[in-house]
Structures are given as C-alpha cells and as structure tokens.
Design a protein around this motif. Structure first.
Motif, PDB file in Angstrom:
ATOM      1  N   LEU A   1      15.773  -6.207   3.254  1.00 13.87           N
ATOM      2  CA  LEU A   1      14.639  -5.469   3.826  1.00 13.87           C
ATOM      3  C   LEU A   1      13.368  -6.234   3.497  1.00 13.87           C
ATOM      4  CD1 LEU A   1      13.261  -2.967   5.000  1.00 13.87           C
ATOM      5  CD2 LEU A   1      13.661  -1.782   2.840  1.00 13.87           C
TER       6      LEU A   1
ATOM      7  N   GLU B   1      16.356  -6.715   7.752  1.00 10.76           N
ATOM      8  CA  GLU B   1      15.418  -5.891   8.505  1.00 10.76           C
ATOM      9  C   GLU B   1      13.993  -6.434   8.340  1.00 10.76           C
ATOM     10  OE1 GLU B   1      15.281  -1.794   7.338  1.00 10.76           O
ATOM     11  OE2 GLU B   1      14.188  -1.203   9.139  1.00 10.76           O
TER      12      GLU B   1
ATOM     13  N   ILE C   1      10.028  -5.556   8.752  1.00  9.15           N
ATOM     14  CA  ILE C   1       9.043  -4.481   8.925  1.00  9.15           C
ATOM     15  C   ILE C   1       7.639  -5.079   8.824  1.00  9.15           C
ATOM     16  CG2 ILE C   1       8.071  -2.361   7.963  1.00  9.15           C
ATOM     17  CD1 ILE C   1      10.684  -1.402   8.504  1.00  9.15           C
TER      18      ILE C   1
ATOM     19  N   TRP D   1       8.329   2.215  -1.189  1.00  8.34           N
ATOM     20  CA  TRP D   1       9.507   1.528  -0.660  1.00  8.34           C
ATOM     21  C   TRP D   1      10.660   1.590  -1.652  1.00  8.34           C
ATOM     22  CZ3 TRP D   1       9.849  -0.281   4.264  1.00  8.34           C
ATOM     23  CH2 TRP D   1       8.669  -0.221   5.005  1.00  8.34           C
TER      24      TRP D   1
ATOM     25  N   THR E   1      13.175  -3.881  -2.363  1.00  7.25           N
ATOM     26  CA  THR E   1      12.517  -4.349  -1.138  1.00  7.25           C
ATOM     27  C   THR E   1      11.816  -5.687  -1.412  1.00  7.25           C
ATOM     28  OG1 THR E   1      12.166  -2.090  -0.356  1.00  7.25           O
ATOM     29  CG2 THR E   1      10.769  -3.795   0.611  1.00  7.25           C
TER      30      THR E   1
ATOM     31  N   TYR F   1       5.845   4.268   6.447  1.00 11.01           N
ATOM     32  CA  TYR F   1       7.149   3.678   6.775  1.00 11.01           C
ATOM     33  C   TYR F   1       7.981   3.475   5.500  1.00 11.01           C
ATOM     34  CZ  TYR F   1       5.665   2.612  11.621  1.00 11.01           C
ATOM     35  OH  TYR F   1       5.260   2.678  12.941  1.00 11.01           O
TER      36      TYR F   1
ATOM     37  N   ARG G   1      11.852   4.690   4.775  1.00  3.74           N
ATOM     38  CA  ARG G   1      12.920   3.806   4.301  1.00  3.74           C
ATOM     39  C   ARG G   1      13.492   4.280   2.965  1.00  3.74           C
ATOM     40  NH1 ARG G   1      14.670   3.064   7.654  1.00  3.74           N
ATOM     41  NH2 ARG G   1      14.577   1.328   9.092  1.00  3.74           N
ATOM     42  N   SER G   2      12.665   4.923   2.154  1.00  2.00           N
ATOM     43  CA  SER G   2      13.173   5.448   0.888  1.00  2.00           C
ATOM     44  C   SER G   2      14.069   6.663   1.122  1.00  2.00           C
ATOM     45  CB  SER G   2      12.014   5.822  -0.044  1.00  2.00           C
ATOM     46  OG  SER G   2      11.389   4.646  -0.522  1.00  2.00           O
TER      47      SER G   2
ATOM     48  N   SER H   1      16.002   6.959   3.846  1.00  2.00           N
ATOM     49  CA  SER H   1      17.247   6.458   4.431  1.00  2.00           C
ATOM     50  C   SER H   1      17.090   5.052   4.969  1.00  2.00           C
ATOM     51  CB  SER H   1      17.699   7.391   5.568  1.00  2.00           C
ATOM     52  OG  SER H   1      18.737   6.794   6.312  1.00  2.00           O
ATOM     53  N   ARG H   2      18.116   4.232   4.778  1.00  2.00           N
ATOM     54  CA  ARG H   2      18.134   2.912   5.410  1.00  2.00           C
ATOM     55  C   ARG H   2      18.628   2.998   6.846  1.00  2.00           C
ATOM     56  NH1 ARG H   2      18.027  -2.186   3.007  1.00  2.00           N
ATOM     57  NH2 ARG H   2      17.740  -2.754   5.177  1.00  2.00           N
TER      58      ARG H   2
ATOM     59  N   GLU I   1      16.157   4.235  12.412  1.00  2.00           N
ATOM     60  CA  GLU I   1      15.370   3.192  13.066  1.00  2.00           C
ATOM     61  C   GLU I   1      13.915   3.624  13.179  1.00  2.00           C
ATOM     62  OE1 GLU I   1      16.621   2.210  17.032  1.00  2.00           O
ATOM     63  OE2 GLU I   1      15.438   0.375  17.062  1.00  2.00           O
TER      64      GLU I   1
END
Lengths: 299, 299, 299
Positions: free
Chosen positions: A24, A53, A55, A80, A84, C42, C46-47, C49-50, C53
C-alpha cells in the motif's frame, strides 16, 4: 477486518513492534497534475508490480515547501494501517548531496523522502526507529534516461514500490544511519500559563482559509479557557498588528453568525481561527511560520 | 514480478510482439474535477467491470490543447507495463467526422483517443503498428441520454473498459485503417552543428515554470557542449527578444544560486531551461510552440 | 461481467429491488488537495478494510455549495453499478443539529451525506426508498482527537467504509426516519409551450464555460424546436440583460465557427449554451441559480 482501527485510538502509546511493509503506497508531492510527472511515477510503480495499491494523498503541496510536506505527513499518517509505505517528494535539493532515505517510525510506518526536513513533524509525533539511505546503485530505475532531476520517478517511487511489493526487504533499501543525523526544521513550542497562551500560526488550511496554531487544545483548556468564553486574541506578523479582538471560543462553527470569527478546536486538537463560511487567511492577510505570533488572553 | 521493468531499459529496441491488453486503464483529459464528467466516465468503466484498474494520469490538460495531450502521452507511456490501455480525451472536434480510434503501438500499448493529432509524439517515439476506428454501432454505451457531446463517457471510456476487461478483443474495436492516414501535428526538428544548437521550446512544465526544448541532450553533448560550460542562449518569441544571456549548463539545480537561470538535462533527456526555485516561464514571458525559437552557442 | 451496463439503459424504470452494498466507495467533497484532509479520510477507510475500493469523484466542489453537491451527485450516480456507496461531504453545518445520514435510493445506491439539501436532485431523479440517521455512538471513529469539525473523516468516511466492507448492515447505520423529513433545496421547473421555453441556468460547466438550463431537450423538441433552427435567446440576471441574440440550435459544436455561440443538447439531455472553443460563462458574465432567467423563442 476491523482490527486496524484500534491503532487509531491512541497515538501516544507507541509500541515498537515489527511491522512488515504493506503493499500500500501513499504519495504526496508538489508536482501537480499539470504535466506528466505523476503519470510517469505511477507507471514505474505499476511496472514494478501489479499488486501494490497506489493512493494519492496530494500532489498539490506548495512548491519547494518542505515545512508543508512535513506537517501534512504528520497530519494524516496516524489514520493509515501500520506498515503503509509513504512517498513524499518535495525536493528542491534534488541532485545535491542531500540523502534520499527511507525512515521507519516507532509505530511502524515507512516513509521514503529526501532527508531535507520532511521528517520533522513525524519524528516529533511518531518517533523514528530506524533510517536508511537508499542505495542508488541497486535501487534506482535502470533506463536510458540518465538525468538527476526526477528522483520521484527513478528513485523514491521505484524503490518504494519494490519494498511494498516485497521484492526487497527494508534492510535492502540501503545502509542504516544514525537517526540523530536526520535534517530537522526548527519547531517552535508555545508558552502556556494560567489564562494566557502564546504561540505561532503553524500551518494554514488554504482551502477554507483557516489558520492553525501550535497550541494544543488540551493545554489551552488546562490553562483555563473554556468553550463559550470570549477570549482576547492578538495576531501579529512581525511588528504588524493583523488582528486584535475579543473572539468566541466556539464549540462549532455555527455558534457564530456567518462572517464572524471564531476560535475552535481543529481536527488535530490544536487551537485554530476561522471565519464561519468566510476566509480568515485572506481577510486578515495571515500566513504561517514563526513570524506569525498569536496571543490568547482570558478576560 | 520484476520482469516488466526490463521494458524500461530501452525504448529504442522496439519489438513487435503480440501483447494482450492488460486490465489496467490510464486516463488523461482536459475535464478537470470541477464538475461531474470524470465521475460519470469512471462510473461507466466500473459498470462494465469491477476487474479493471482505473488510474488517473491527469485531468488537468490545457483545454482543447491537442499538442499537450500528444506530448504528455509520449512523456509517460514508456514507464507503464506493455499492454496498458490508455484513454486520452482532448476532443474539440467531438461530434464531427474526426475518427474515434484505438491505436496499438509497435511496443504493445493501446491508446483510445480522437484521431486529431494526439498520436503525433507517440508515433514518433514508439511507432504505430495498427489503428482501428471504434465501431459506434457496437461499442457505444447504450443509454437514454442520446447526445454527441460526451464521447469520453459514452465511447472512449466504455469501449476501452470492454477491451481492458477482455469482453472484446482488439479486432472487435472496429475496422483497421491505414496508419498513414493518422492525423499528425507538425513537429519541428532542431538543427545542431559543431558548437551551435537551434530549436524551439517544445513544451513547458507549467508547475515549476521550466521550459523544455526539442534538442536531445545526447546530440547537444555531441555538438561540443559539456556540463559546467557557460553557454550563450538567445530566446525569441517571433521577432521579440525574450532572453539573451550566458547561462551555465548545470549538472543539477543547486549548481547555481537560488534565483539564477540554468541549462539542464531534463527527465526525458532534452535540453531545458529553469530558474533555481524560481519560474523561468513567468519571468521571461515564455511559452511553447514553433514561435519560440531558441539558440545555444558555445563560447 | 457486462450485466451492469443494462442498468444504464433506462433510469426511468426504477425497480425497488434489494441491492446489497458493494465494496466500492465514491467520494465527493469541497476539501481540495491543498491540505491533508482527503488523505486522512482515505486512511480511515483503509484502516477499516483493505477490501474496499476508493474512487475520487471530485474534491473540487465549490466551498459550502450544497446545490453543486446535489447536482453533481445526480449527474453521475446513474453510471455506477447498483449498490455503489457514495460519500458526499459539503457540510457548512458540521457540528450543528443537522442530521448525518445514509440514504438508499429506489434503484439501489447508498449515499452518506449531511442531510442539508444534498439529496435534492437525487431524490427528484432516482427517488429515496429509505433514509437512516448515522448513530454516532456506534458508527464514529474512536480516536484521541475529539473534535466536531471533521465528520468527513470521523463519521461519513468511517461509517461508509464499514457498510461497504460488510462490517455493518444498512440497518446498523442507525435509525430510519421519514423520507418526507429530508431537507430539500428549492428546484424551479421550466415552462414550455408551443414555440417557447423559459427556465433558469441550473448549473454551469466551470471548466469549459458552458451553461446548462433546467429545460429537458425532449420537451424542447416537442415544443417545436429542431436542430438546425435559429432560435431567439434572451438571458437575464435579475433585471440585467446578459444575452439577447438569435442562436443556432446545433447538433454539434463544430456546426458553428470557433468563437460563435450555440445551443446544444448536453450530456444529461438538457438544453445548454456554449461558445465553440470559447467560454460563454465568462463572456456573458453568466452564473447559475434562480436569478438567471433564460427564454427561447421560435422564429
């Protein structure tokens, strides 16, 4: 699935555990989208791996503004998942002897950046456990395009993608060096006593025109200020007086009329100033930095 | 996992191999994010398939500026994995008889674009192996919204998503036509002799205010210019003299003081001009195009 | 794989079927990328769920402009797969008693937003089947940062991510309330009779400088206007006359010379005005809202 959110509950409790890099990647730069630099950098990442991924944190950092790069990273890092991998490229010294590095915070975030001051705020809040200089001889993109102006594409993005993809380990980024050697910007601490708090405008919210001080709300409240109080505020830029007025320490923007100034607790728990649906920054010609002195006095 | 990066090592060695489209879509347009066009276009892609990756190259291309669309595509194409599917929509002629096409480069990239000059630079650098006109009767989004103003959403994005998702093959995009019919913009070649190089400002970096010439650094060096040399530079816009000064051919920005002009080798190996942490473009009222003549003379 | 595109063929035929939330989140805000707000929001997603989308619709909505938020959502919603989860944060009333909600449209889209008028256009076009107030006691991010200024990060983004990830069901968002209580902005209907149509400029395309009326093209055509007609157009801002001229109802922009004004059918099938490769908005000092009256008369 929900387990990561527990990491958000307390940034104060830093655990030095081993956290493996996630696939990520989060990017912040001052490139803008006005030309092809972002697309070239992301293309390199995708050529390294389809499984990482990508971002975009922002590509709108003010040009060459290392202070903003440092502050923004600190502003969002904690939200995050641990592991990450961040890439920050505000790099006015590209091509000089400034180090290209990857830092690992005490709580498990990886940050690729020029070692030019960008790590200042993150170090203060998260702590740096380890820092490594990127070995250009093995971790630089091999291409016909030999130039030394685009390390975002050829070095930071490329090496970060390889770490995030699991192609190299953190050790393989390059040699570790002493975290005490990290380049730091000067951070000013506020002075808070009973009924009085003085500090600086540490950063701005250029979108909504708000200004954020370096005064933590918790300390402000301990000094005797309460939501609902009228507070005497004096803001100076050097010698010049920009703002001198009694102002409400509000609970929410709607506590004052549209167009009125308020003191509020911002999203990072620091004392801030805004005009409800207006622009404090433009109205009072404010900015950020150590020349913007601010003083709050209990009445 | 690392194999794709080998494709970056040499763009010169073009192999005409069969490359299947990847489920990877890269977009560039002049739409901006000021309204809902990008979101509508991406929504169409997601409705076609959940399995196609969507990447934003940029939506900040200058309006109607086909030259920039063409240049930017060339600038970043090579950094992506072979088989990547690109969508470029700068389309002042939407609704006219200009062709909507999908080109396949000699080295295996797919590009959906109006055939309006956007393929100029990519053709020059990568070569076009095959080009097909999108068959609107089968590859246009079926919707109640019958209009002919938004081909980005209804035609290019939709058809590209279908190709990237493997729903249609490249043959099913539409009929092939002769690559010699491709619409081309006029590209000017530089003139380089011993100790002298003349060319144009081919493109600008509007963010940092740098200007990029059409003079390849390798040829410049072969003509006798070396990093460290002071070079006499004359820049004219038509008859008007914009810049006339001895300037350092620098290795890196930091070779000159902040605010000083330098000549440098840019990220695409072309000779460029910049002001260290300043803005050459604004300072000297420069721009890009064939009216911006530039001359470098060895001293 | 292609099945979702059938949902695009007719928005009129609304089927109230049960649609489960997809792990697909689409964001629109007025945050810009000038600071760290988007990255923090964002990061929270992400924290959680991975597997969710994240798509950016836009972060460039005009500040505090609920009308634009409402219009843009309606502009692109229909192009996404049913079950897509949208997050819209234009929230001048954050911290007040305005409800934080999640609406479910009749055709199966989920929308997290302050209930402040943002649902106006979506309700008109898609219908609202059900609406729930987010229960802050269970669906708010738990963090040391107690403030009430950033619901995008702490409430909307966090709760939407949990729904999209399948951690909570729609029922678990919070208690349902009567859709008749939804806050609505005033929408003006056009008046269309034989040979005459009057309406307002409902929204602008700030990028290309076009203006979009609230007059549906289908009704316009039924009233006797045909592509190819010269039409008398009068535009007023309050009492002030902005534009008064015979103008071609064109099929495509290229039907008029560069710099000429045209009437056209926009991408949402509404009558619009533009200058071919120019900027109607700037040229005629137009804007959007009920003060911008427009009149079309058959000649």
């Amino acid at each position: 699935m929900d387990s990561n959110t527990s990491s958000l509950t307390s940034i104060a409790t830093l655990r030095t555990e081993n956290v493996k890099p996630l696939n990520l990647l989060v990017f912040q730069t001052d490139f803008t989208y006005k030309e092809g630099a972002v697309a070239a950098m992301y293309g390199v990442v995708r050529s390294v791996s389809r499984d990482v991924e990508i971002i975009t944190a922002t590509h709108e950092l003010p040009q060459y503004d290392i202070w903003s790069a440092s502050y923004r990273l600190m502003q969002y890092l904690r939200f995050w998942p641990k592991g990450t991998v961040f890439v920050s490229v505000v790099d006015p010294g590209v091509g000089t002897s400034r180090k290209a590095c990857c830092a690992l915070t005490k709580d498990g975030y990886y940050i690729f950046t020029p070692d030019n001051g960008t790590l200042t705020h993150v170090e203060q809040v998260h702590g740096i456990r380890e820092i490594r200089e990127i070995d250009e001889s093995i971790n630089m993109l091999k291409t016909d395009l030999r130039s030394c102006v685009f390390h975002g594409r050829d070095l930071f993005g490329y090496c970060a993608a390889r770490l995030a993809a699991g192609i190299i380990t953190y050790d393989q980024v390059g040699s570790a060096y002493d975290p005490r050697e990290i380049v730091r910007l000067a951070i000013q601490e506020p002075v808070i006593t009973k009924g009085k708090a003085t500090g600086i405008l540490e950063i701005i919210d250029p979108n909504f025109g708000n200004v954020w001080t370096n005064i933590p709300t918790n300390d402000f409240v301990k000094a005797g200020f309460s939501q609902g109080d009228m507070v005497h505020v004096i803001l100076r830029h050097g010698e010049e007086l920009l703002y001198d007025r009694d102002t409400l320490f509000a609970r929410t923007f709607a506590d004052v009329d549209k167009g009125e100034t308020l003191i509020y607790n911002n999203e990072l728990m620091h004392i801030s100033l805004a005009i409800n649906q207006g622009n404090f920054l433009a109205t009072y010609h404010a900015g950020h930095g150590s020349e913007y002195h601010i003083e709050f006095m209990k009445k």
